[in-house]
Design a protein around this motif. Sequence first.
Motif, PDB file in Angstrom:
ATOM      1  N   UNK A 139       0.862  -1.184   0.000  1.00  0.00           N
ATOM      2  CA  UNK A 139       0.000   0.000   0.000  1.00  0.00           C
ATOM      3  C   UNK A 139       0.894   1.227   0.000  1.00  0.00           C
ATOM      4  N   UNK A 140       0.478   2.257  -0.729  1.00  0.00           N
ATOM      5  CA  UNK A 140       1.256   3.483  -0.711  1.00  0.00           C
ATOM      6  C   UNK A 140       0.773   4.490  -1.726  1.00  0.00           C
ATOM      7  N   UNK A 141       1.463   5.616  -1.746  1.00  0.00           N
ATOM      8  CA  UNK A 141       1.148   6.692  -2.672  1.00  0.00           C
ATOM      9  C   UNK A 141       1.539   6.282  -4.081  1.00  0.00           C
ATOM     10  N   UNK A 142       0.688   6.619  -5.037  1.00  0.00           N
ATOM     11  CA  UNK A 142       0.959   6.264  -6.431  1.00  0.00           C
ATOM     12  C   UNK A 142       1.126   7.502  -7.322  1.00  0.00           C
ATOM     13  N   UNK A 143       0.338   8.540  -7.078  1.00  0.00           N
ATOM     14  CA  UNK A 143       0.423   9.768  -7.882  1.00  0.00           C
ATOM     15  C   UNK A 143       0.269   9.458  -9.374  1.00  0.00           C
ATOM     16  N   UNK A 144      -0.921   8.995  -9.733  1.00  0.00           N
ATOM     17  CA  UNK A 144      -1.177   8.601 -11.118  1.00  0.00           C
ATOM     18  C   UNK A 144      -0.951   9.744 -12.102  1.00  0.00           C
TER      19      UNK A 144
END
Length: 327
Positions: A139-144
Amino acid sequence: MGTESFKPAPVRGNEFYRDALKWIRSTYPYWDRHGGADHLVAFPHDEGACVAPIELANATLLTSWGRLQKNPPNATTTMIEHSWFVPSFVKNMYASLQCYDPSKDILMPVFTSVKQIFTSPHLHPEESRGARTILFHWRGQVLHQFPAYSLGIRQQLYHMYKNREREGIVVSDKHSGNYIREILNSRFCGVFPGNGWGHIETPILLGCIPVVVQDEILTPWENVLDFSSFGVRLPRAQLHRLPQILRAIPPHRVAEMQLALGKVWERFTFSSLAIAERDRHCAAAPASRDCRAMRRGLSGRGGEATGKDAIDTLMQVLHARLLRRPS
């Protein structure tokens, strides 16, 4: 991007280090004896020593970002205010050469919450509550909206493996109140770059075998400890085969790697600080709630925290280098 009116934090930090070096050289004789080769300088930035002044190139730089690429053409952060890649300024930075030199620099883990030590199954085996039923967890930040973030690795992982919980694969860009419990219930956990270093520490503390996907970027202690005994390094080109590769690891090998985690986990903590804090509390008030809580947290059925942590490991690495240094 960078102007006189706006300088990203790494540029201002670089100037601060440079000013500090000028003061050290004008005040003490030690730096100039060996051009700084006998000095340690720490860089806790997401991209570590990329931001170091070029004048520190001979020093031993302590960092958590093991990017091996020579003369890297870009920063990995997506935030302008945190980016070191200012074309007019890069020549002043260590990154004009490299961000990490394995022949002299040292990769160290980042600080993690003491609460993770208190819930570690290495000390408290009851925390894992039996078999780990999740094959792979991240799980974590992705910043698409930023394709360059994480070198695109997190985005690639997310699009390949989102919504596959029924297969034992938990990949999500959402926070979870059960995050710690999920890791405690997972056999393998992903480690990927973000704005810089990824988080290998939490999986190791919680007994989850780290799976590192970041080509040409080393993780803390990877070139010091026997990483293959407790972790998996997967080439990015094989990311599409992640489930098959992990399922092909025999159960006895998984058990061996989990046992190996139990031998190295404290090297990825700063447990000596927690032990010192416990000792201070208990010396002042042996019957206090804080003293009792820290005693319980730092010892359990799995053993007791020893203080053989990241700081101890650093000192051993430096001692080994001294023994190898020509007289």
